[in-house]
Design a protein around this motif. Structure first.
Motif, PDB file in Angstrom:
ATOM      1  N   ALA A 191      -5.594 -43.297 -62.321  1.00  0.00           N
ATOM      2  CA  ALA A 191      -4.245 -42.746 -62.364  1.00  0.00           C
ATOM      3  C   ALA A 191      -4.108 -41.725 -63.496  1.00  0.00           C
ATOM      4  N   SER A 192      -4.677 -42.027 -64.638  1.00  0.00           N
ATOM      5  CA  SER A 192      -4.600 -41.091 -65.766  1.00  0.00           C
ATOM      6  C   SER A 192      -5.362 -39.806 -65.465  1.00  0.00           C
ATOM      7  N   PHE A 193      -6.531 -39.950 -64.879  1.00  0.00           N
ATOM      8  CA  PHE A 193      -7.334 -38.763 -64.582  1.00  0.00           C
ATOM      9  C   PHE A 193      -6.667 -37.900 -63.511  1.00  0.00           C
ATOM     10  N   LEU A 194      -6.058 -38.529 -62.499  1.00  0.00           N
ATOM     11  CA  LEU A 194      -5.389 -37.767 -61.438  1.00  0.00           C
ATOM     12  C   LEU A 194      -4.237 -36.941 -62.001  1.00  0.00           C
ATOM     13  N   ARG A 195      -3.400 -37.549 -62.853  1.00  0.00           N
ATOM     14  CA  ARG A 195      -2.283 -36.797 -63.437  1.00  0.00           C
ATOM     15  C   ARG A 195      -2.771 -35.641 -64.322  1.00  0.00           C
ATOM     16  N   TYR A 196      -3.835 -35.901 -65.044  1.00  0.00           N
ATOM     17  CA  TYR A 196      -4.346 -34.857 -65.944  1.00  0.00           C
ATOM     18  C   TYR A 196      -4.865 -33.653 -65.160  1.00  0.00           C
ATOM     19  N   ARG A 197      -5.659 -33.884 -64.121  1.00  0.00           N
ATOM     20  CA  ARG A 197      -6.236 -32.773 -63.361  1.00  0.00           C
ATOM     21  C   ARG A 197      -5.200 -32.079 -62.480  1.00  0.00           C
ATOM     22  N   PRO A 204      -6.001 -32.219 -54.390  1.00  0.00           N
ATOM     23  CA  PRO A 204      -6.497 -33.579 -54.145  1.00  0.00           C
ATOM     24  C   PRO A 204      -7.966 -33.631 -53.787  1.00  0.00           C
ATOM     25  N   ILE A 205      -8.482 -32.626 -53.077  1.00  0.00           N
ATOM     26  CA  ILE A 205      -9.894 -32.669 -52.691  1.00  0.00           C
ATOM     27  C   ILE A 205     -10.787 -32.603 -53.932  1.00  0.00           C
ATOM     28  N   ARG A 206     -10.501 -31.694 -54.819  1.00  0.00           N
ATOM     29  CA  ARG A 206     -11.287 -31.544 -56.064  1.00  0.00           C
ATOM     30  C   ARG A 206     -11.150 -32.802 -56.920  1.00  0.00           C
ATOM     31  N   ILE A 207      -9.990 -33.377 -56.995  1.00  0.00           N
ATOM     32  CA  ILE A 207      -9.781 -34.563 -57.843  1.00  0.00           C
ATOM     33  C   ILE A 207     -10.525 -35.772 -57.264  1.00  0.00           C
ATOM     34  N   ARG A 208     -10.544 -35.920 -55.969  1.00  0.00           N
ATOM     35  CA  ARG A 208     -11.280 -37.042 -55.366  1.00  0.00           C
ATOM     36  C   ARG A 208     -12.768 -36.942 -55.678  1.00  0.00           C
ATOM     37  N   GLU A 210     -14.201 -35.494 -58.224  1.00  0.00           N
ATOM     38  CA  GLU A 210     -14.448 -35.775 -59.644  1.00  0.00           C
ATOM     39  C   GLU A 210     -14.312 -37.259 -59.961  1.00  0.00           C
ATOM     40  N   LEU A 211     -13.363 -37.937 -59.315  1.00  0.00           N
ATOM     41  CA  LEU A 211     -13.241 -39.384 -59.533  1.00  0.00           C
ATOM     42  C   LEU A 211     -14.461 -40.126 -59.008  1.00  0.00           C
ATOM     43  N   ALA A 212     -14.989 -39.689 -57.880  1.00  0.00           N
ATOM     44  CA  ALA A 212     -16.191 -40.328 -57.340  1.00  0.00           C
ATOM     45  C   ALA A 212     -17.384 -40.108 -58.263  1.00  0.00           C
ATOM     46  N   GLN A 213     -17.499 -38.920 -58.855  1.00  0.00           N
ATOM     47  CA  GLN A 213     -18.606 -38.659 -59.792  1.00  0.00           C
ATOM     48  C   GLN A 213     -18.523 -39.547 -61.028  1.00  0.00           C
ATOM     49  N   ARG A 214     -17.354 -39.942 -61.432  1.00  0.00           N
ATOM     50  CA  ARG A 214     -17.179 -40.777 -62.622  1.00  0.00           C
ATOM     51  C   ARG A 214     -17.228 -42.262 -62.327  1.00  0.00           C
ATOM     52  N   GLY A 215     -17.495 -42.629 -61.064  1.00  0.00           N
ATOM     53  CA  GLY A 215     -17.717 -44.035 -60.732  1.00  0.00           C
ATOM     54  C   GLY A 215     -16.511 -44.771 -60.224  1.00  0.00           C
ATOM     55  N   ALA A 216     -15.424 -44.070 -59.934  1.00  0.00           N
ATOM     56  CA  ALA A 216     -14.243 -44.758 -59.396  1.00  0.00           C
ATOM     57  C   ALA A 216     -14.466 -45.081 -57.923  1.00  0.00           C
ATOM     58  N   GLY A 217     -14.145 -46.295 -57.507  1.00  0.00           N
ATOM     59  CA  GLY A 217     -14.322 -46.710 -56.110  1.00  0.00           C
ATOM     60  C   GLY A 217     -13.309 -46.038 -55.197  1.00  0.00           C
ATOM     61  N   VAL A 218     -13.623 -46.146 -53.908  1.00  0.00           N
ATOM     62  CA  VAL A 218     -12.750 -45.517 -52.910  1.00  0.00           C
ATOM     63  C   VAL A 218     -11.372 -46.165 -52.920  1.00  0.00           C
ATOM     64  N   GLU A 219     -11.318 -47.478 -52.962  1.00  0.00           N
ATOM     65  CA  GLU A 219     -10.032 -48.179 -52.973  1.00  0.00           C
ATOM     66  C   GLU A 219      -9.220 -47.811 -54.213  1.00  0.00           C
ATOM     67  N   VAL A 220      -9.905 -47.708 -55.338  1.00  0.00           N
ATOM     68  CA  VAL A 220      -9.218 -47.355 -56.593  1.00  0.00           C
ATOM     69  C   VAL A 220      -8.633 -45.956 -56.482  1.00  0.00           C
ATOM     70  N   TYR A 264     -10.831 -23.273 -53.666  1.00  0.00           N
ATOM     71  CA  TYR A 264     -11.661 -23.551 -54.846  1.00  0.00           C
ATOM     72  C   TYR A 264     -10.970 -24.532 -55.778  1.00  0.00           C
ATOM     73  N   ARG A 265      -9.662 -24.454 -55.872  1.00  0.00           N
ATOM     74  CA  ARG A 265      -8.912 -25.378 -56.719  1.00  0.00           C
ATOM     75  C   ARG A 265      -8.787 -26.764 -56.103  1.00  0.00           C
ATOM     76  N   GLY A 266      -9.140 -26.929 -54.831  1.00  0.00           N
ATOM     77  CA  GLY A 266      -9.116 -28.272 -54.219  1.00  0.00           C
ATOM     78  C   GLY A 266      -7.952 -28.529 -53.296  1.00  0.00           C
ATOM     79  N   PHE A 267      -7.264 -27.476 -52.869  1.00  0.00           N
ATOM     80  CA  PHE A 267      -6.148 -27.656 -51.945  1.00  0.00           C
ATOM     81  C   PHE A 267      -6.626 -27.414 -50.501  1.00  0.00           C
ATOM     82  N   ASP A 268      -5.997 -28.127 -49.559  1.00  0.00           N
ATOM     83  CA  ASP A 268      -6.301 -27.963 -48.143  1.00  0.00           C
ATOM     84  C   ASP A 268      -5.431 -26.830 -47.563  1.00  0.00           C
TER      85      ASP A 268
END
Length: 274
Positions: A191-197, A204-208, A210-220, A264-268
């Motif tokens: 949640a903290s990382f999503l608000r920051y980015r 949302p695409i770019r943020i997802r 980056e969260l996966a690269q840092r080890g956050a699970g899909v459910e999280v 490039y910024r992660g928007f659909d």
């Protein structure tokens, strides 16, 4: 000095009293001779008592020749220090004595410095001795220092701790303890990382990714997006306005350029409202 005349006697006029004057002058001469004789006797006595003492100035007594002192008795005045026995310290002796004193001082200084250096080396060696410490406490301190700066996912924090401690069991024990105490939480990190980015202008695409690269699970990650409350279409329009300013262009080339930037910024593309 004339004696008073006897009473009743008077000299004839024009008669000189030569007899009485002669007797008076003779008495004076005799008294002066006695005084001179006494002074000569005292001078001779003083010269006799001072015999053997060299005279450097003054005259000898009357009728006596000046005494000459031996060369060994009289020492010429010389500049410089004197020994205890009265002999002169020669320049060579002074140099030798100064060299000996300087050598003694240098030797004492070397001994002092050697003792000081030995003490310093001993103190440094005592400080370098490392006492065995609890590895769990060390890893816990490192993890707390990292979490004090920002939130970490479990996988990301584990990867960081393993770079400093190769014991996997110790690292897992510390991570389990931190999770139980609520000091490390994947949901809070996502949640903290999503608000920051999102505040930095990313979609949302770019943020997802980056969260996966840092080890956050899909459910999280899904729970973080559901609870963020962000309208991604409005956010995409805000980012486009900050970059290009104005409505969507009519030409295909200019519109494609803006779409590439937002992608490039992660928007659909569906978030662009066109």
């Amino acid at each position: 000095m004339s004696e008073p005349d006897e009473p009743g006697t008077q000299d004839a006029p024009g008669v000189v009293r030569t007899t009485r004057r002669s007797s008076t002058l003779g008495a004076l001469r005799a008294a002066m001779a006695d005084i001179l004789a006494q002074s000569d006797t005292g001078r001779n006595t003083l010269a006799g008592s001072c015999a053997g003492v060299p005279e450097h100035s003054g005259r000898a007594g009357a009728g006596s020749e000046p005494e000459t002192a031996d060369a060994d008795t009289i020492r010429p005045a010389k500049a410089g220090p004197w020994n205890a026995d009265g002999s002169d310290v020669r320049p060579g002796q002074r140099r030798q004595k100064g060299a000996r004193q300087k050598g003694a001082r240098q030797k004492g200084a070397r001994q002092t410095n050697g003792n000081r250096s030995n003490t310093t080396h001993q103190e440094i060696a005592s400080l370098n001795v490392q006492t065995p410490e609890d590895p769990v406490r060390l890893v816990r301190a490192q993890a707390m220092s990292a979490l004090a700066r920002r939130e970490y996912a479990r996988v990301e924090l584990r990867r960081r701790l393993l770079q400093k401690c190769a014991d996997v069991e110790v690292v897992d024990t510390v991570l389990h303890e931190l999770q139980e105490r609520g000091l490390q939480c994947d949901h809070r990190f996502a949640a903290s990382f999503l608000r920051y980015r999102a505040g930095k202008g990313y979609g949302p695409i770019r943020i997802r990714q980056e969260l996966a690269q840092r080890g956050a699970g899909v459910e999280v990650v899904e729970q973080a997006f559901q609870g963020c409350g962000i309208d991604w279409r409005e956010r995409a329009e805000e980012v486009r306005q900050r970059k290009f300013r104005g409505p969507l262009p009519e030409t295909f080339q200019e519109r494609a350029r803006q779409f590439r930037f937002l992608s490039y910024r992660g928007f659909d593309v569906s978030d662009l409202g066109c």
